[in-house]
Design a protein around this motif. Structure first.
Motif, PDB file in Angstrom:
ATOM      1  N   VAL A 340       0.671  -1.093   0.065  1.00  0.00           N
ATOM      2  CA  VAL A 340      -0.086   0.013   0.045  1.00  0.00           C
ATOM      3  C   VAL A 340       0.823   1.297   0.015  1.00  0.00           C
ATOM      4  CG1 VAL A 340      -1.570   1.448   1.416  1.00  0.00           C
ATOM      5  CG2 VAL A 340      -2.169  -0.931   1.158  1.00  0.00           C
ATOM      6  N   ALA A 341       1.742   1.334   0.995  1.00  0.00           N
ATOM      7  CA  ALA A 341       2.476   2.511   1.080  1.00  0.00           C
ATOM      8  C   ALA A 341       3.372   2.733   0.004  1.00  0.00           C
ATOM      9  CB  ALA A 341       3.511   2.335   2.231  1.00  0.00           C
ATOM     10  N   PHE A 342       4.063   1.863  -0.838  1.00  0.00           N
ATOM     11  CA  PHE A 342       4.815   2.245  -1.741  1.00  0.00           C
ATOM     12  C   PHE A 342       4.313   2.528  -3.108  1.00  0.00           C
ATOM     13  CE2 PHE A 342       8.047   1.614   1.106  1.00  0.00           C
ATOM     14  CZ  PHE A 342       9.044   2.210   0.489  1.00  0.00           C
ATOM     15  N   SER A 343       2.901   1.705  -3.361  1.00  0.00           N
ATOM     16  CA  SER A 343       1.993   1.902  -4.431  1.00  0.00           C
ATOM     17  C   SER A 343       1.596   3.717  -4.514  1.00  0.00           C
ATOM     18  CB  SER A 343       0.592   1.227  -4.305  1.00  0.00           C
ATOM     19  OG  SER A 343       0.989  -0.182  -4.474  1.00  0.00           O
ATOM     20  N   PHE A 344       1.700   4.014  -3.481  1.00  0.00           N
ATOM     21  CA  PHE A 344       1.467   5.688  -3.446  1.00  0.00           C
ATOM     22  C   PHE A 344       2.793   6.467  -3.318  1.00  0.00           C
ATOM     23  CE2 PHE A 344       0.928   9.506  -0.969  1.00  0.00           C
ATOM     24  CZ  PHE A 344      -0.039  10.239  -1.833  1.00  0.00           C
ATOM     25  N   ILE A 345       3.845   5.959  -2.404  1.00  0.00           N
ATOM     26  CA  ILE A 345       5.011   6.483  -2.509  1.00  0.00           C
ATOM     27  C   ILE A 345       5.748   6.718  -3.944  1.00  0.00           C
ATOM     28  CG2 ILE A 345       7.282   6.349  -1.777  1.00  0.00           C
ATOM     29  CD1 ILE A 345       6.275   5.328   0.962  1.00  0.00           C
ATOM     30  N   ALA A 346       5.588   5.473  -4.775  1.00  0.00           N
ATOM     31  CA  ALA A 346       6.443   5.501  -6.145  1.00  0.00           C
ATOM     32  C   ALA A 346       5.877   6.452  -7.088  1.00  0.00           C
ATOM     33  CB  ALA A 346       6.039   4.104  -6.537  1.00  0.00           C
ATOM     34  N   PRO A 347       4.518   6.789  -7.226  1.00  0.00           N
ATOM     35  CA  PRO A 347       4.081   7.890  -8.123  1.00  0.00           C
ATOM     36  C   PRO A 347       4.339   9.156  -7.572  1.00  0.00           C
ATOM     37  CG  PRO A 347       2.146   6.697  -7.322  1.00  0.00           C
ATOM     38  CD  PRO A 347       3.203   6.097  -6.877  1.00  0.00           C
ATOM     39  N   VAL A 348       4.587   9.431  -6.188  1.00  0.00           N
ATOM     40  CA  VAL A 348       4.968  10.646  -5.653  1.00  0.00           C
ATOM     41  C   VAL A 348       6.191  10.918  -5.996  1.00  0.00           C
ATOM     42  CG1 VAL A 348       5.248  11.866  -3.416  1.00  0.00           C
ATOM     43  CG2 VAL A 348       3.175  10.523  -3.749  1.00  0.00           C
ATOM     44  N   ILE A 349       7.054  10.008  -5.860  1.00  0.00           N
ATOM     45  CA  ILE A 349       8.486  10.143  -6.368  1.00  0.00           C
ATOM     46  C   ILE A 349       8.607  10.527  -7.745  1.00  0.00           C
ATOM     47  CG2 ILE A 349      10.775   8.778  -6.376  1.00  0.00           C
ATOM     48  CD1 ILE A 349      10.099   7.288  -3.951  1.00  0.00           C
ATOM     49  N   ILE A 350       7.960   9.693  -8.520  1.00  0.00           N
ATOM     50  CA  ILE A 350       8.066  10.250  -9.948  1.00  0.00           C
ATOM     51  C   ILE A 350       7.345  11.694 -10.142  1.00  0.00           C
ATOM     52  CG2 ILE A 350       6.852   9.522 -12.179  1.00  0.00           C
ATOM     53  CD1 ILE A 350       6.743   6.723 -11.398  1.00  0.00           C
ATOM     54  N   GLU A 351       6.511  12.074  -9.502  1.00  0.00           N
ATOM     55  CA  GLU A 351       5.834  13.483  -9.474  1.00  0.00           C
ATOM     56  C   GLU A 351       6.928  14.351  -9.049  1.00  0.00           C
ATOM     57  OE1 GLU A 351       3.170  16.546  -9.775  1.00  0.00           O
ATOM     58  OE2 GLU A 351       2.838  14.370 -10.536  1.00  0.00           O
ATOM     59  N   TYR A 356      11.445   7.875 -13.799  1.00  0.00           N
ATOM     60  CA  TYR A 356      10.774   6.635 -13.273  1.00  0.00           C
ATOM     61  C   TYR A 356      11.797   5.493 -13.457  1.00  0.00           C
ATOM     62  CZ  TYR A 356       9.848   6.687 -18.391  1.00  0.00           C
ATOM     63  OH  TYR A 356       9.931   6.693 -19.838  1.00  0.00           O
ATOM     64  N   ARG A 357      12.659   5.600 -14.219  1.00  0.00           N
ATOM     65  CA  ARG A 357      13.546   4.442 -14.719  1.00  0.00           C
ATOM     66  C   ARG A 357      14.365   3.661 -13.487  1.00  0.00           C
ATOM     67  NH1 ARG A 357      18.500   4.577 -19.282  1.00  0.00           N
ATOM     68  NH2 ARG A 357      18.185   2.207 -19.995  1.00  0.00           N
ATOM     69  N   VAL A 358      15.150   4.460 -12.692  1.00  0.00           N
ATOM     70  CA  VAL A 358      15.754   4.080 -11.806  1.00  0.00           C
ATOM     71  C   VAL A 358      15.036   3.545 -10.658  1.00  0.00           C
ATOM     72  CG1 VAL A 358      17.556   4.631  -9.799  1.00  0.00           C
ATOM     73  CG2 VAL A 358      17.644   5.612 -12.118  1.00  0.00           C
ATOM     74  N   LEU A 359      13.910   4.246 -10.487  1.00  0.00           N
ATOM     75  CA  LEU A 359      12.911   3.647  -9.391  1.00  0.00           C
ATOM     76  C   LEU A 359      12.329   2.287  -9.621  1.00  0.00           C
ATOM     77  CD1 LEU A 359      10.981   4.447  -7.002  1.00  0.00           C
ATOM     78  CD2 LEU A 359       9.541   5.211  -8.517  1.00  0.00           C
ATOM     79  N   LEU A 360      11.995   2.190 -10.887  1.00  0.00           N
ATOM     80  CA  LEU A 360      11.706   0.717 -11.509  1.00  0.00           C
ATOM     81  C   LEU A 360      12.651  -0.431 -11.396  1.00  0.00           C
ATOM     82  CD1 LEU A 360       9.569   1.447 -14.493  1.00  0.00           C
ATOM     83  CD2 LEU A 360       8.827   0.722 -12.504  1.00  0.00           C
ATOM     84  N   TRP A 361      13.964   0.100 -11.525  1.00  0.00           N
ATOM     85  CA  TRP A 361      15.071  -0.982 -11.429  1.00  0.00           C
ATOM     86  C   TRP A 361      15.249  -1.158  -9.868  1.00  0.00           C
ATOM     87  CZ3 TRP A 361      19.573   2.238 -14.393  1.00  0.00           C
ATOM     88  CH2 TRP A 361      19.114   2.282 -15.705  1.00  0.00           C
ATOM     89  N   VAL A 362      15.310  -0.322  -9.060  1.00  0.00           N
ATOM     90  CA  VAL A 362      15.287  -0.469  -7.574  1.00  0.00           C
ATOM     91  C   VAL A 362      14.001  -1.423  -6.975  1.00  0.00           C
ATOM     92  CG1 VAL A 362      15.164   0.446  -5.201  1.00  0.00           C
ATOM     93  CG2 VAL A 362      16.483   1.575  -6.805  1.00  0.00           C
ATOM     94  N   GLY A 363      13.109  -1.267  -7.699  1.00  0.00           N
ATOM     95  CA  GLY A 363      11.739  -1.957  -7.201  1.00  0.00           C
ATOM     96  C   GLY A 363      11.701  -3.490  -7.661  1.00  0.00           C
ATOM     97  N   TRP A 364      12.383  -3.789  -9.009  1.00  0.00           N
ATOM     98  CA  TRP A 364      12.612  -5.004  -9.355  1.00  0.00           C
ATOM     99  C   TRP A 364      13.620  -5.795  -8.690  1.00  0.00           C
ATOM    100  CZ3 TRP A 364       9.391  -8.272 -11.557  1.00  0.00           C
ATOM    101  CH2 TRP A 364       8.418  -7.588 -12.528  1.00  0.00           C
ATOM    102  N   VAL A 365      14.670  -4.983  -8.141  1.00  0.00           N
ATOM    103  CA  VAL A 365      15.925  -5.599  -7.605  1.00  0.00           C
ATOM    104  C   VAL A 365      15.619  -6.180  -6.331  1.00  0.00           C
ATOM    105  CG1 VAL A 365      18.119  -5.236  -6.347  1.00  0.00           C
ATOM    106  CG2 VAL A 365      17.735  -4.513  -8.780  1.00  0.00           C
TER     107      VAL A 365
END
Length: 550
Positions: A340-351, A356-365
């Protein structure tokens, strides 16, 4: 490298910073509409997760087999996966609101059938009908959000909708546990007032621009042949995967023939969509770049991981750690809360970063690493480790869940294709969920059958487990039986769960490799689609008539 020239240090094109006109204030009806989309997101997500933790209790009361229990979950995802591309195509040709209304009504009918079911086939039928409606609710909430917001402002609203979806993911297991303790039928009944409120919100407040083309001309554009090919191919592929190793062996003609037919039909579907229809349900024009293609691969892998985890982790706590459904719901809070938390935090970081690229890399790692560690969890693993592994897995799942939508939308060249891009990603994600759940069902049944057979003759209290189809509905009784070597039975359950975790880790590794090819596109686009939000409803007719026209 980011695509888009003349960017300032914070990632915004300098010319756009200087020249962008102030955006008009959004009407009250816009915010009510977003609230309605959030309601739909909440209810579809908790409905997808509430059944998992209640399945053993339901299977025991309705005398269901393991295969029927899995199909109670798979049927919902099957209905969603089969209808999503159809809803995408219908909404693009006919307008968003008629298919939205239809999907809400189907979802409500399915909930009623589920709540009234007196045997497993009726319950599965109810879940399938809910899935047929849920497919539209799932995909249209994101398509409509893409219609009524620009790419520049969308991450914030995407975060709000995703927060509702993630909250539903948390509430689902809790709702399932609470209702299964006194009356599981309320898992169906609770849907009705929420879906009713959402439907009223759309009728009276969601004012979308009407498509000007005559209805007859729009109907001729529908890709009916493509819809039929996709439905046949997806069903014929998913069914044999789900029963292989359980109902029939992998070498049985009952598995090989439909699986082969399904794969062939899906290939024909791809060829047909590429060459024939004017308005294909698989729009290749939005897949013509590396970012879109790899986003779909990651979406497929993420869907297969997310929905498999939501089903099997609660079952794991009940079968291996001998917890009650409510205790299992509490034990899954780390993964649910962090998702829940990072479903909201991720788009806020992108905003904030416009990246978005590095954020996705980190998420998948993070997801891949902690899925691998989750494979090592067993009955003797300290609870601190169990909760920490879950929490970090939730971080990865939540980050990728919302973050992966942004590059797919940013990669389209024309704003009117944004809804199609979003819809295609969600279709692929839910098709991944269908395939992941089907493969997991096969793995669980086949591995449990071998592990329980290796124990030889079982004592009388657990003798029914010699029939592997009884594995799921026996889980509520497992913590109550008193036998000398109970740990061997628990180990027989642990092995199929571990095999599923290994499969999920491999899928996550593929997703990680694919996301490395996603490119950074500019997010500074302020256009909205042709079915965007209309500040005032159309003149003439009743509110409901105007809504249907839009």
């Amino acid at each position: 490298m980011a695509e888009g020239k003349g960017q300032s240090g914070d990632g915004l094109p300098s010319q756009m910073i200087a020249d962008s006109p102030p955006q008009p204030q959004k009407p009250f009806s816009f915010y009510v509409s977003v609230f309605g989309l959030a309601l739909v997101s909440l209810i579809t997500s908790w409905d997808a997760t509430s059944l998992a933790i209640a399945l053993p209790v339901i299977a025991e009361q309705l005398h269901g087999t393991t295969l029927e229990s899995f199909w109670a979950s798979i049927s919902f995802i099957l209905g969603v996966a089969l209808t999503q591309p159809i809803y995408v195509s219908l909404s693009d040709v006919l307008g968003r609101k008629p298919p939205l209304y239809s999907s809400a009504v189907l979802f409500a009918i399915g909930a009623i059938v589920f709540a009234l079911a007196n045997d497993m086939p009726a319950l599965i039928a109810g879940r399938l009908i809910q899935g047929l409606g849920g497919g539209g609710l799932y995909v249209l909430q994101d398509i409509i959000l893409a219609d009524i917001t620009s790419l520049k402002e969308r991450p914030l609203y995407l975060g709000l909708i995703s927060l509702a979806m993630a909250m539903g993911t948390i509430l689902g297991p809790i709702i399932g546990a609470v209702f299964s303790s006194f009356n599981w039928r309320w898992i169906g009944w609770i849907n009705l007032p929420i879906i009713g409120l959402g439907l009223l919100t759309f009728v009276f407040f969601l004012h979308l621009r009407a498509i000007s083309q005559p209805l007859a001309a729009r109907l001729r554009r529908l890709d009916l042949a493509g819809m039929a090919l996709f439905g046949l191919g997806a069903t014929a592929t998913a069914l044999p995967i789900s029963w292989a190793g359980a109902l029939y062996s992998w070498s049985s003609w009952r598995t090989i023939v439909p699986l082969t037919i399904g794969l062939v039909v899906l290939v024909l579907f791809g060829v047909f969509e590429r060459r024939v229809p004017a308005e294909p349900i698989l729009p290749f024009r939005v897949l013509s770049n590396i970012t879109a293609s790899t986003s779909l691969i990651t979406g497929f892998m993420h869907g297969s991981i997310l929905y498999t985890a939501l089903l099997y982790i609660p079952l794991y706590f009940q079968a291996i750690l001998l917890e009650t459904p409510l205790e299992a719901a509490k034990s899954t809070l780390p993964i649910c809360c962090l998702t829940v938390a990072f479903s909201f935090i991720a788009p806020v970081i992108i905003e904030l970063t416009r990246r978005y690229r590095v954020l996705l890399w980190v998420g998948w790692v993070i997801m891949t690493l902690f899925l691998g560690l989750w494979c090592l969890v067993g009955p003797s693993t300290p609870r601190v480790e169990v909760y920490v592994f879950q929490a970090f897995l939730g971080v990865g799942l939540g980050t990728v869940f919302t973050g992966s939508q942004v590059p797919m939308q940013a990669s389209v060249s024309h704003v009117d294709d944004t809804g199609l891009a979003v819809g295609t990603l969600i279709v692929v994600r839910l098709f991944g969920a269908l395939i992941g759940l089907s493969i997991s069902s096969t793995i669980f049944s086949s591995v449990f059958s071998k592990s329980i057979a290796a124990l030889g003759r079982l004592p009388e209290p657990v003798k029914k487990l010699e029939d592997s189809t009884e594995a799921i509905n026996f889980i509520p009784l497992l913590r109550l039986v008193d036998i000398p070597d109970k740990s061997s039975i628990i180990e027989a359950y642990r092995q199929p769960f571990q095999a599923i975790w290994i499969m999920m880790t491999c899928f996550s590794g593929v997703g990680l490799m694919a996301c490395l090819f996603i490119r950074e596109h500019t997010l500074e686009k302020e256009e909205v689609g042709r079915q965007g939000f209309a500040r005032e409803p159309s003149q003439g007719g009743t509110i409901i008539q105007r809504s249907l026209q839009a």
